[in-house]
Design a protein around this motif. Sequence first.
Motif, mmCIF file in Angstrom:
data_model
loop_
_atom_site.group_PDB
_atom_site.id
_atom_site.type_symbol
_atom_site.label_atom_id
_atom_site.label_comp_id
_atom_site.label_asym_id
_atom_site.label_seq_id
_atom_site.Cartn_x
_atom_site.Cartn_y
_atom_site.Cartn_z
ATOM 1 N N LEU A 58 0.796 -1.218 -0.142
ATOM 2 C CA LEU A 58 -0.030 -0.027 0.024
ATOM 3 C C LEU A 58 0.750 1.317 0.113
ATOM 4 O O LEU A 58 0.652 2.088 -0.520
ATOM 5 C CB LEU A 58 -1.003 -0.093 1.233
ATOM 6 N N ALA A 59 1.891 1.217 0.784
ATOM 7 C CA ALA A 59 2.799 2.581 0.912
ATOM 8 C C ALA A 59 3.547 2.644 -0.516
ATOM 9 O O ALA A 59 3.595 3.862 -0.935
ATOM 10 C CB ALA A 59 3.916 2.161 1.848
ATOM 11 N N GLU A 60 3.832 1.567 -1.375
ATOM 12 C CA GLU A 60 4.461 1.703 -2.623
ATOM 13 C C GLU A 60 3.650 2.437 -3.707
ATOM 14 O O GLU A 60 3.866 3.102 -4.412
ATOM 15 C CB GLU A 60 5.026 0.483 -3.102
ATOM 16 N N ARG A 61 2.404 2.003 -3.418
ATOM 17 C CA ARG A 61 1.139 2.421 -4.522
ATOM 18 C C ARG A 61 0.961 4.188 -3.973
ATOM 19 O O ARG A 61 0.698 4.635 -4.956
ATOM 20 C CB ARG A 61 -0.042 1.795 -4.038
ATOM 21 N N ILE A 62 1.184 4.354 -2.817
ATOM 22 C CA ILE A 62 0.986 5.766 -2.394
ATOM 23 C C ILE A 62 2.058 6.770 -2.883
ATOM 24 O O ILE A 62 1.847 7.772 -3.652
ATOM 25 C CB ILE A 62 0.831 6.081 -1.020
ATOM 26 N N VAL A 63 3.480 6.077 -2.893
ATOM 27 C CA VAL A 63 4.382 6.680 -3.494
ATOM 28 C C VAL A 63 4.309 6.899 -4.940
ATOM 29 O O VAL A 63 4.718 7.917 -5.512
ATOM 30 C CB VAL A 63 5.600 6.082 -2.900
ATOM 31 N N ALA A 64 3.649 5.970 -5.564
ATOM 32 C CA ALA A 64 3.815 5.798 -7.045
ATOM 33 C C ALA A 64 2.576 6.888 -7.431
ATOM 34 O O ALA A 64 2.304 7.009 -8.836
ATOM 35 C CB ALA A 64 3.590 4.377 -7.577
ATOM 36 N N GLY A 65 1.874 7.329 -6.597
ATOM 37 C CA GLY A 65 0.885 8.237 -6.984
ATOM 38 C C GLY A 65 -0.464 7.387 -7.318
ATOM 39 O O GLY A 65 -1.660 8.045 -8.016
ATOM 40 N N GLU A 66 -0.619 6.137 -7.107
ATOM 41 C CA GLU A 66 -1.658 5.364 -7.443
ATOM 42 C C GLU A 66 -2.971 5.427 -6.569
ATOM 43 O O GLU A 66 -4.064 4.756 -6.811
ATOM 44 C CB GLU A 66 -1.412 3.853 -7.767
ATOM 45 N N LEU A 67 -2.459 5.775 -5.148
ATOM 46 C CA LEU A 67 -3.337 5.570 -4.176
ATOM 47 C C LEU A 67 -3.210 6.687 -3.180
ATOM 48 O O LEU A 67 -2.094 7.252 -3.052
ATOM 49 C CB LEU A 67 -3.234 4.043 -3.614
ATOM 50 N N ASP A 68 -4.215 7.286 -2.726
ATOM 51 C CA ASP A 68 -4.112 8.069 -1.637
ATOM 52 C C ASP A 68 -4.078 7.652 -0.131
ATOM 53 O O ASP A 68 -4.639 6.487 -0.159
ATOM 54 C CB ASP A 68 -5.299 9.370 -1.695
ATOM 55 N N PRO A 69 -3.730 8.166 0.805
ATOM 56 C CA PRO A 69 -3.307 7.525 2.019
ATOM 57 C C PRO A 69 -4.708 7.419 2.724
ATOM 58 O O PRO A 69 -4.972 6.242 3.429
ATOM 59 C CB PRO A 69 -2.690 8.738 3.048
ATOM 60 N N TYR A 70 -5.931 7.969 2.544
ATOM 61 C CA TYR A 70 -7.216 7.639 3.019
ATOM 62 C C TYR A 70 -7.719 6.326 2.367
ATOM 63 O O TYR A 70 -8.267 5.244 3.153
ATOM 64 C CB TYR A 70 -8.234 8.765 2.712
ATOM 65 N N ARG A 71 -7.446 5.999 0.907
ATOM 66 C CA ARG A 71 -8.295 4.877 0.442
ATOM 67 C C ARG A 71 -7.253 3.569 0.917
ATOM 68 O O ARG A 71 -7.931 2.681 1.313
ATOM 69 C CB ARG A 71 -8.017 4.971 -0.866
ATOM 70 N N ALA A 72 -5.766 3.879 1.075
ATOM 71 C CA ALA A 72 -5.138 2.914 1.552
ATOM 72 C C ALA A 72 -5.370 2.607 2.800
ATOM 73 O O ALA A 72 -5.283 1.348 3.386
ATOM 74 C CB ALA A 72 -3.587 3.519 1.579
ATOM 75 N N ALA A 73 -5.800 3.408 3.773
ATOM 76 C CA ALA A 73 -6.141 3.202 5.154
ATOM 77 C C ALA A 73 -7.657 2.344 5.236
ATOM 78 O O ALA A 73 -7.702 1.380 5.732
ATOM 79 C CB ALA A 73 -6.362 4.374 5.963
ATOM 80 N N ASP A 74 -8.482 2.830 4.273
ATOM 81 C CA ASP A 74 -9.672 1.873 3.979
ATOM 82 C C ASP A 74 -9.535 0.413 3.623
ATOM 83 O O ASP A 74 -10.040 -0.284 4.337
ATOM 84 C CB ASP A 74 -10.496 2.738 2.938
ATOM 85 N N GLU A 75 -8.628 0.167 2.893
ATOM 86 C CA GLU A 75 -8.324 -1.268 2.295
ATOM 87 C C GLU A 75 -7.624 -1.830 3.435
ATOM 88 O O GLU A 75 -7.841 -3.015 3.462
ATOM 89 C CB GLU A 75 -7.434 -0.963 1.100
ATOM 90 N N LEU A 76 -6.769 -1.230 4.347
ATOM 91 C CA LEU A 76 -6.055 -1.873 5.365
ATOM 92 C C LEU A 76 -7.130 -2.467 6.245
ATOM 93 O O LEU A 76 -6.973 -3.408 6.988
ATOM 94 C CB LEU A 76 -4.936 -0.791 6.001
ATOM 95 N N VAL A 77 -7.807 -1.264 6.692
ATOM 96 C CA VAL A 77 -9.079 -1.728 7.640
ATOM 97 C C VAL A 77 -9.943 -2.627 7.168
ATOM 98 O O VAL A 77 -10.144 -3.847 8.167
ATOM 99 C CB VAL A 77 -9.788 -0.460 8.057
ATOM 100 N N THR A 78 -10.264 -2.582 5.747
ATOM 101 C CA THR A 78 -11.124 -3.717 5.302
ATOM 102 C C THR A 78 -10.399 -5.320 5.525
ATOM 103 O O THR A 78 -11.021 -6.094 5.749
ATOM 104 C CB THR A 78 -11.561 -3.279 3.994
ATOM 105 N N GLY A 79 -9.171 -5.176 4.988
ATOM 106 C CA GLY A 79 -8.543 -6.263 5.211
ATOM 107 C C GLY A 79 -8.362 -6.790 6.523
ATOM 108 O O GLY A 79 -8.324 -7.977 6.901
ATOM 109 N N LEU A 80 -8.055 -5.768 7.514
ATOM 110 C CA LEU A 80 -7.859 -6.369 9.082
ATOM 111 C C LEU A 80 -9.377 -6.943 9.352
ATOM 112 O O LEU A 80 -9.263 -7.885 10.154
ATOM 113 C CB LEU A 80 -7.583 -5.357 9.840
ATOM 114 N N THR A 81 -10.478 -6.394 9.218
ATOM 115 C CA THR A 81 -11.523 -6.621 9.746
ATOM 116 C C THR A 81 -12.013 -8.029 9.307
ATOM 117 O O THR A 81 -12.723 -8.880 9.866
ATOM 118 C CB THR A 81 -12.889 -5.694 9.678
ATOM 119 N N GLN A 82 -11.696 -8.331 7.907
ATOM 120 C CA GLN A 82 -11.970 -9.466 7.214
ATOM 121 C C GLN A 82 -11.062 -10.770 7.342
ATOM 122 O O GLN A 82 -11.482 -11.789 7.145
ATOM 123 C CB GLN A 82 -12.475 -9.253 5.749
ATOM 124 N N GLY A 83 -9.860 -10.254 7.862
ATOM 125 C CA GLY A 83 -8.793 -11.351 7.896
ATOM 126 C C GLY A 83 -8.869 -12.023 9.158
ATOM 127 O O GLY A 83 -9.713 -12.002 10.050
#
Length: 318
Positions: free
Chosen positions: A293-318
């Motif tokens: 996720l951090a690499e995608r933010i640096v590459a401009g593919e993702l903003d930090p908020y969407r990255a955090a959303d994906e992380l939380v989703t992964g944690l709650t479903q994992g």
Amino acid sequence: MQDVSSLVAQAREGRPRAVARLISLVEGASPQLREVMAALAPLTGNAYVVGLTGSPGVGKSTSTSALVTAYRKQGRRVGVLAVDPSSPFSGGALLGDRVRMSDHASDPGVYIRSMATRGHLGGLAWAAPQAIRVLDAAGCDVILVETVGVGQSEVEIASQADTSVVLLAPGMGDGIQAAKAGILEIGDVYVVNKADRDGADATARELNHMLGLGEARGPGDWRPPIVKTVAARAEGVDELVEALEKHRAWMEERGVLAERRTARAAREVETIAVTALRERIGDLHGDRRLGALAERIVAGELDPYRAADELVTGLTQG
């Protein structure tokens, strides 16, 4: 591993060692904490929780001790949680309020526990809600929670107590004390302690004026009383107990007590859930998902908020 059911049974019998061990399990975030809370759940909900807060030096410990004496005269079992600032070296409590309550040390109807904040802001220890549950389940009729005395930031007590008592004293910057918005918003009962000193009447008048400037109250709404005490001589303590009982009766009559306790339970659940998520996020340092996720933010593919959303989703479903 300790036998939780045995400890709970002993605590119900009023054995202080069992109560101490249960609170130690809470403070130490023991792996048995879930088992402890499950065993205590059906035994709680009977104690009246009173929080005492105020700036350092206003006489919180002396007032707490005086209240213990007054409630014991009524035959009530009393639990005291005295929350002290932590030592930066050992993490333990610095002040040891039990020293000021030594008169009650040998009374089997009183349980006193000093708890360290361990860096937790807001005037309370992080384990205070669970410790309150332990004392409640152990058969305490009244639980007095005395906060650190950190000033305006200790408003957290309002979220843990049924009734919040704010103490002030003359000669300690009265105007500043009364003007603190947070303190004025949390008090159900106000106490001007050390009322034998010069300026006590002026402090009470100024406080009354500041309360009058607060939010408008309708007919039947609770107006916080101002009680003057000299706790060191037990003067005015009966009047304070009377004010507390009036507030409790008012809350029960209007359903406010049940609302406060429900809100308290909701905050407790939220805190436990957030803590669990934080621990899981902490385990992610160096984890492949977080790095990707951090690499995608640096590459401009993702903003930090969407990255955090994906992380939380992964944690709650994992």
